[in-house]
Design an enzyme around this catalytic site. Sequence first.
Site, PDB file in Angstrom:
ATOM      1  N   THR A  86      10.234  -7.869  -0.512  1.00 13.12           N
ATOM      2  CA  THR A  86       9.507  -7.272  -1.623  1.00 13.12           C
ATOM      3  C   THR A  86      10.342  -7.362  -2.895  1.00 13.12           C
ATOM      4  OG1 THR A  86       8.475  -5.729  -0.114  1.00 13.12           O
ATOM      5  CG2 THR A  86       8.360  -5.187  -2.450  1.00 13.12           C
ATOM      6  N   ARG A  96      -2.391  -6.371   8.119  1.00 14.12           N
ATOM      7  CA  ARG A  96      -1.651  -5.149   7.774  1.00 14.12           C
ATOM      8  C   ARG A  96      -1.259  -5.188   6.295  1.00 14.12           C
ATOM      9  NH1 ARG A  96       3.631  -4.337   5.387  1.00 14.12           N
ATOM     10  NH2 ARG A  96       4.408  -2.308   6.050  1.00 14.12           N
ATOM     11  N   VAL A  97      -1.466  -4.105   5.609  1.00  8.32           N
ATOM     12  CA  VAL A  97      -1.092  -4.004   4.201  1.00  8.32           C
ATOM     13  C   VAL A  97      -0.138  -2.825   4.038  1.00  8.32           C
ATOM     14  CG1 VAL A  97      -1.927  -3.612   1.851  1.00  8.32           C
ATOM     15  CG2 VAL A  97      -3.285  -4.987   3.443  1.00  8.32           C
ATOM     16  N   ASP A 104       2.728  -0.682   1.227  1.00  4.00           N
ATOM     17  CA  ASP A 104       2.592   0.213   0.081  1.00  4.00           C
ATOM     18  C   ASP A 104       2.516  -0.500  -1.262  1.00  4.00           C
ATOM     19  OD1 ASP A 104       5.372  -0.456   0.686  1.00  4.00           O
ATOM     20  OD2 ASP A 104       5.832   0.747  -1.074  1.00  4.00           O
ATOM     21  N   THR A 156      10.405  -0.485  -2.347  1.00  4.19           N
ATOM     22  CA  THR A 156      10.567  -1.510  -1.316  1.00  4.19           C
ATOM     23  C   THR A 156      11.036  -0.826  -0.046  1.00  4.19           C
ATOM     24  OG1 THR A 156      11.796  -3.477  -0.642  1.00  4.19           O
ATOM     25  CG2 THR A 156      12.901  -1.989  -2.171  1.00  4.19           C
ATOM     26  N   GLY A 157      10.390  -1.125   1.039  1.00  2.00           N
ATOM     27  CA  GLY A 157      10.805  -0.470   2.264  1.00  2.00           C
ATOM     28  C   GLY A 157       9.727  -0.533   3.316  1.00  2.00           C
TER      29      GLY A 157
END
Lengths: 133, 199
Positions: free
Chosen positions: A1, A29-30, A32, A52-53
């Site tokens: 990201t 899958r999406v 954040d 990011t994570g």
Amino acid sequence: TVGAVALDAAGHLAAATSTGGITNKQPGRVGDTPIFGAGTYADDRSCAVSATGMGEGFMRAVAAHEIAALMTYAGLSLTEAAATVIHERLPEVGGDGGLIAVDAQGNVSLPMNTTGMYRAVARVGGELQAAIH
Amino acid sequence: STPVLVLHGGAGTISRSMSPEKNTAYRRALSEIAAAGRDVLAAGGSAVDAVTETVRLLEENPLFNAAYGAVLTSAGEVELDAAVMRGQDRAAGAVTSVRRLRNPVLAARQVMEHSHHVLFCGAGAEAFAAEHGAELVDPDWFVLPERREQLERVRAQDPHAFVVDHDAAGLAAENQEGDEAEASLASGGDPIEPDSKRG
């Protein structure tokens, strides 16, 4: 990201984030990144955030907006609000990662609860810092 | 206040086997892209202009996980997401699960500026962006051999665990505990373990 946040000369904030997701993720899958208030958020009254994570954690914590809310309603500084979300709110929902944030006064905060993160800060007329933490 | 730009290129488990060459490459990329974003602000550009250009440049750099050089799904394909938000009026635009937009962040901005809606997904997002001039590429254009190797490495250790997909740091940790040499090989000298990158 990847992501960026900025404060411009007119005093306006913005945030942008882009990602390929996670290796071997289930198709469809999406995370954040495109969910406003979770991984991306900007409001001139408080701050701009890009995260990011582990995306599910940031969504459950509504992490980016939580920082703005802590500033607006609890009177926390950007640094205090960002640290609260990354080190308290996010672990409560099993999330890990980091974020970058800037407020309308030009203060920046870059907390993380993983062991590594790529980051850079550049001020107009000032120093540019790039680091691998 | 002095205009300022901040960027990130992902987070994860710091590698024990960072090579000097990779360290230099990452630092150079971070510095050059941050400078480019700052230049936008210095020239009087808006915060939206600055973050859009910064993220576009990060998308074009295969060191980072977005667009060109993105990681792969369990089906061996790319699925890209991007978002832009403007603090002045809280305008927002995003695209998700796109596979053919060269720069998803530009498409997200198009959604913000040319649509009454906030979020488009998949083929509809690609069609909307193309109508507004976005560049389309073949999905294979994004895929690099090292990302296929990364996917195969993860799948070889646990081919079907959804949770492990997200918790690849656990795989990296197990590697390091069980076989330091194998872990070093897997990292390829990257500063942050590729298999642990969060997003």
